[in-house]
Design an enzyme around this catalytic site. Structure first.
Site, mmCIF file in Angstrom:
data_model
loop_
_atom_site.group_PDB
_atom_site.id
_atom_site.type_symbol
_atom_site.label_atom_id
_atom_site.label_comp_id
_atom_site.label_asym_id
_atom_site.label_seq_id
_atom_site.Cartn_x
_atom_site.Cartn_y
_atom_site.Cartn_z
ATOM 1 N N ASP A 84 0.806 -1.222 0.000
ATOM 2 C CA ASP A 84 0.000 0.000 0.000
ATOM 3 C C ASP A 84 0.840 1.274 0.000
ATOM 4 O OD1 ASP A 84 -2.601 1.189 0.114
ATOM 5 O OD2 ASP A 84 -2.281 1.634 2.227
ATOM 6 N N HIS A 211 -9.876 5.597 0.887
ATOM 7 C CA HIS A 211 -8.798 5.666 1.865
ATOM 8 C C HIS A 211 -9.286 6.471 3.075
ATOM 9 C CE1 HIS A 211 -5.095 4.739 -0.867
ATOM 10 N NE2 HIS A 211 -6.142 3.997 -1.182
#
Length: 282
Positions: A84, A211
């Site tokens: 990520d 996110h």
């Protein structure tokens, strides 16, 4: 069970009109808690390791990746491994062969044209290796080392027309968009722009990623999935549970020096948080 791919989990979520949660791993206890929470919820999940987590482990990916993959393979839940918020192309390339089926390549701090060029290169690299590439367009603030950013400031949110052009130019497999959330929020007070989520869903042919979901209330997450969000990223909520449990234990037992005594309740608290989010998105 064997690791499954992020693409498989996301595609299934799209087909079923639900979300799939991705949780950040920092320590072995994080990975164990995510696996335990997924088993308790009877749901799939994505375990993701960020570039910042790799830096915490001395800049070497292999050890934390191997440990996380081993935990995932030992679990009875369908779990995928994702790298990520990778800025370093070198780190992205290190994902190959470590069990990762996907990478979020983050060129969002570059100019639009530079972002497109760098991300298109990452996508070409991923295609050659069967690795799914997520990217970000817009400004989802709150990452460590960044200046504070108002998620509602003009120019912060992702523009649907630009998103359509960006996905066409880069060929990305998923797109993280700025719609009102922010990284590292410790209170769940974010208000999302659900009309914008729907417009983005209609504008781009790839799954959308949220996110900063730790700061988003339950009702907002459910509405976001209904509007078109698919991959729901959660990190800070696990750290809040971890730290709260450790603090509570050590306050009650200040003479304790054996870390297992306080890491066990921390891991249990994180697992409960994971199960809660998985119940929310499925």
């Amino acid at each position: 069970m064997p690791l499954v791919s992020t693409a498989e989990l996301v595609s299934a979520a799209v087909a079923d009109h639900r979300g799939v949660a991705a949780f950040n791993v920092i320590t072995l206890e994080h990975a164990e808690a995510i696996a335990a929470g997924a088993e308790a919820a009877g749901a799939p999940a994505i375990l993701q390791i960020s570039e910042n987590a790799v830096k915490f482990h001395g800049g070497t990916l292999s050890a934390i990746a191997a440990a996380t993959a081993a935990v995932a393979r030992a679990s009875g839940a369908p779990l995928a491994l994702h790298l990520d918020h990778v800025v370093s192309a070198e780190l992205m390339r290190a994902a190959d062969g470590e069990g990762f089926s996907s990478v979020m390549f983050d060129a969002s701090k570059l100019s639009y044209d530079e972002n497109v060029a760098a991300t298109a290169d990452a996508v070409r690299w991923g295609r050659e290796r069967g690795i799914w590439i997520e990217a970000e367009l817009g400004k989802v603030g709150g990452k460590e080392g960044e200046a504070p950013l108002d998620a509602h400031a003009p120019g912060v949110r992702t523009d649907p027309a630009e998103a359509a052009a960006y996905t066409a130019a880069t060929g990305v497999d998923a797109l993280a968009v700025a719609v009102g959330s922010s990284h590292a929020m410790t209170e769940r007070t974010a208000a999302l722009d659900h009309a914008l989520i729907t417009r983005l869903r209609d504008a781009v042919p790839v799954p959308l990623v949220l996110h900063g979901s730790s700061g988003v209330p339950d009702t907002e997450i459910r509405a976001a999935i209904g509007a078109g969000m698919v991959k729901i990223n959660v990190g800070t909520a696990l750290n809040t549970a971890f730290t709260g449990a450790v603090r509570e234990f050590l306050t009650a037992n200040p003479s304790t020096v054996d870390p297992r005594k306080y890491l066990a309740p921390a891991r249990t608290a994180m697992a409960a948080t994971v199960a809660g989010f998985l119940g929310l998105v499925n």
